[in-house]
Write a protein that holds these residues in place. Sequence first.
Motif, PDB file in Angstrom:
ATOM      1  N   GLU A   1       0.828  -1.209   0.000  1.00  0.00           N
ATOM      2  CA  GLU A   1       0.000   0.000   0.000  1.00  0.00           C
ATOM      3  C   GLU A   1       0.862   1.259   0.000  1.00  0.00           C
ATOM      4  O   GLU A   1       0.570   2.215  -0.729  1.00  0.00           O
ATOM      5  CB  GLU A   1      -0.933   0.002   1.226  1.00  0.00           C
ATOM      6  N   PHE A   2       1.904   1.271   0.806  1.00  0.00           N
ATOM      7  CA  PHE A   2       2.793   2.436   0.891  1.00  0.00           C
ATOM      8  C   PHE A   2       3.422   2.738  -0.470  1.00  0.00           C
ATOM      9  O   PHE A   2       3.565   3.900  -0.864  1.00  0.00           O
ATOM     10  CB  PHE A   2       3.888   2.191   1.930  1.00  0.00           C
ATOM     11  N   ALA A   3       3.797   1.691  -1.201  1.00  0.00           N
ATOM     12  CA  ALA A   3       4.423   1.862  -2.510  1.00  0.00           C
ATOM     13  C   ALA A   3       3.462   2.460  -3.533  1.00  0.00           C
ATOM     14  O   ALA A   3       3.897   3.118  -4.473  1.00  0.00           O
ATOM     15  CB  ALA A   3       4.949   0.516  -3.013  1.00  0.00           C
ATOM     16  N   GLY A   4       2.180   2.221  -3.346  1.00  0.00           N
ATOM     17  CA  GLY A   4       1.184   2.704  -4.303  1.00  0.00           C
ATOM     18  C   GLY A   4       0.342   1.604  -4.910  1.00  0.00           C
ATOM     19  O   GLY A   4      -0.357   1.814  -5.895  1.00  0.00           O
ATOM     20  N   GLY A   5       0.415   0.411  -4.334  1.00  0.00           N
ATOM     21  CA  GLY A   5      -0.428  -0.688  -4.775  1.00  0.00           C
ATOM     22  C   GLY A   5       0.001  -1.311  -6.089  1.00  0.00           C
ATOM     23  O   GLY A   5       1.157  -1.197  -6.527  1.00  0.00           O
ATOM     24  N   ALA A   6      -0.949  -1.975  -6.729  1.00  0.00           N
ATOM     25  CA  ALA A   6      -0.671  -2.739  -7.947  1.00  0.00           C
ATOM     26  C   ALA A   6      -0.087  -1.867  -9.056  1.00  0.00           C
ATOM     27  O   ALA A   6       0.823  -2.293  -9.770  1.00  0.00           O
ATOM     28  CB  ALA A   6      -1.937  -3.442  -8.422  1.00  0.00           C
ATOM     29  N   ASP A   7      -0.580  -0.650  -9.203  1.00  0.00           N
ATOM     30  CA  ASP A   7      -0.058   0.230 -10.254  1.00  0.00           C
ATOM     31  C   ASP A   7       1.416   0.544 -10.042  1.00  0.00           C
ATOM     32  O   ASP A   7       2.195   0.582 -10.993  1.00  0.00           O
ATOM     33  CB  ASP A   7      -0.860   1.530 -10.325  1.00  0.00           C
ATOM     34  N   ALA A   8       1.805   0.756  -8.805  1.00  0.00           N
ATOM     35  CA  ALA A   8       3.208   1.046  -8.503  1.00  0.00           C
ATOM     36  C   ALA A   8       4.094  -0.156  -8.809  1.00  0.00           C
ATOM     37  O   ALA A   8       5.187   0.002  -9.366  1.00  0.00           O
ATOM     38  CB  ALA A   8       3.359   1.450  -7.032  1.00  0.00           C
ATOM     39  N   PHE A   9       3.631  -1.348  -8.489  1.00  0.00           N
ATOM     40  CA  PHE A   9       4.438  -2.530  -8.771  1.00  0.00           C
ATOM     41  C   PHE A   9       4.477  -2.844 -10.264  1.00  0.00           C
ATOM     42  O   PHE A   9       5.485  -3.356 -10.758  1.00  0.00           O
ATOM     43  CB  PHE A   9       3.991  -3.718  -7.913  1.00  0.00           C
ATOM     44  N   ARG A  10       3.415  -2.506 -11.005  1.00  0.00           N
ATOM     45  CA  ARG A  10       3.463  -2.627 -12.462  1.00  0.00           C
ATOM     46  C   ARG A  10       4.517  -1.690 -13.035  1.00  0.00           C
ATOM     47  O   ARG A  10       5.302  -2.065 -13.907  1.00  0.00           O
ATOM     48  CB  ARG A  10       2.107  -2.321 -13.080  1.00  0.00           C
ATOM     49  N   ALA A  11       4.530  -0.458 -12.539  1.00  0.00           N
ATOM     50  CA  ALA A  11       5.522   0.516 -13.011  1.00  0.00           C
ATOM     51  C   ALA A  11       6.937   0.066 -12.652  1.00  0.00           C
ATOM     52  O   ALA A  11       7.856   0.193 -13.467  1.00  0.00           O
ATOM     53  CB  ALA A  11       5.220   1.898 -12.417  1.00  0.00           C
ATOM     54  N   LEU A  12       7.116  -0.473 -11.456  1.00  0.00           N
ATOM     55  CA  LEU A  12       8.426  -0.971 -11.037  1.00  0.00           C
ATOM     56  C   LEU A  12       8.860  -2.132 -11.929  1.00  0.00           C
ATOM     57  O   LEU A  12      10.010  -2.179 -12.394  1.00  0.00           O
ATOM     58  CB  LEU A  12       8.382  -1.410  -9.570  1.00  0.00           C
ATOM     59  N   ALA A  13       7.973  -3.068 -12.181  1.00  0.00           N
ATOM     60  CA  ALA A  13       8.312  -4.224 -13.017  1.00  0.00           C
ATOM     61  C   ALA A  13       8.659  -3.793 -14.439  1.00  0.00           C
ATOM     62  O   ALA A  13       9.617  -4.289 -15.029  1.00  0.00           O
ATOM     63  CB  ALA A  13       7.163  -5.230 -13.021  1.00  0.00           C
ATOM     64  N   ALA A  14       7.897  -2.866 -14.993  1.00  0.00           N
ATOM     65  CA  ALA A  14       8.173  -2.383 -16.351  1.00  0.00           C
ATOM     66  C   ALA A  14       9.521  -1.672 -16.411  1.00  0.00           C
ATOM     67  O   ALA A  14      10.307  -1.887 -17.340  1.00  0.00           O
ATOM     68  CB  ALA A  14       7.046  -1.459 -16.821  1.00  0.00           C
ATOM     69  N   ALA A  15       9.796  -0.837 -15.427  1.00  0.00           N
ATOM     70  CA  ALA A  15      11.065  -0.101 -15.396  1.00  0.00           C
ATOM     71  C   ALA A  15      12.240  -1.056 -15.206  1.00  0.00           C
ATOM     72  O   ALA A  15      13.285  -0.914 -15.840  1.00  0.00           O
ATOM     73  CB  ALA A  15      11.037   0.955 -14.289  1.00  0.00           C
ATOM     74  N   HIS A  16      12.072  -2.038 -14.324  1.00  0.00           N
ATOM     75  CA  HIS A  16      13.148  -2.999 -14.090  1.00  0.00           C
ATOM     76  C   HIS A  16      13.400  -3.839 -15.335  1.00  0.00           C
ATOM     77  O   HIS A  16      14.552  -4.064 -15.721  1.00  0.00           O
ATOM     78  CB  HIS A  16      12.808  -3.885 -12.888  1.00  0.00           C
TER      79      HIS A  16
END
Length: 145
Positions: free
Chosen positions: A8-23
Amino acid sequence: MGRPSVFEFAGGADAFRALAAAHHARCLADPVLDHPFSRGTHPDHVERLAAYWGEVFGGPARYPGGHTRMLRVHSGAEPGDGMGDRFVECFVAAADDAGLPTDPEFRALLRTYMESAVAEVFARAGTAVGDGLPTPRWGWSGPQT
């Protein structure tokens, strides 16, 4: 009300999608890390990666096959050419690319998690991965038991 989960702190599913795409983009651009991708990836690789990391950090269980599958996918990884360190550095930089919170405790937790995950993958290189391994869960104090 208690502290939000890391997810939740990171920003939820959208934040992890952005992290995965960037990585993923950083790994493809790296001359050492791009090699494992040379044989291609699943069409939903970024979405699956986001689901796995989200689950690890307190999000819903959405990664198909759980921890066992993740380890089996990566079981042939070898730590040569500083690959593990490069992978971690790409992950840390991808957090910036994705616009994740810059809170020092949060960023240290992300780095510590990825260092641990990379160490586990390399420690299992070339070994059989058992069935039904639970996906690790990480909270603010690190790995949860």
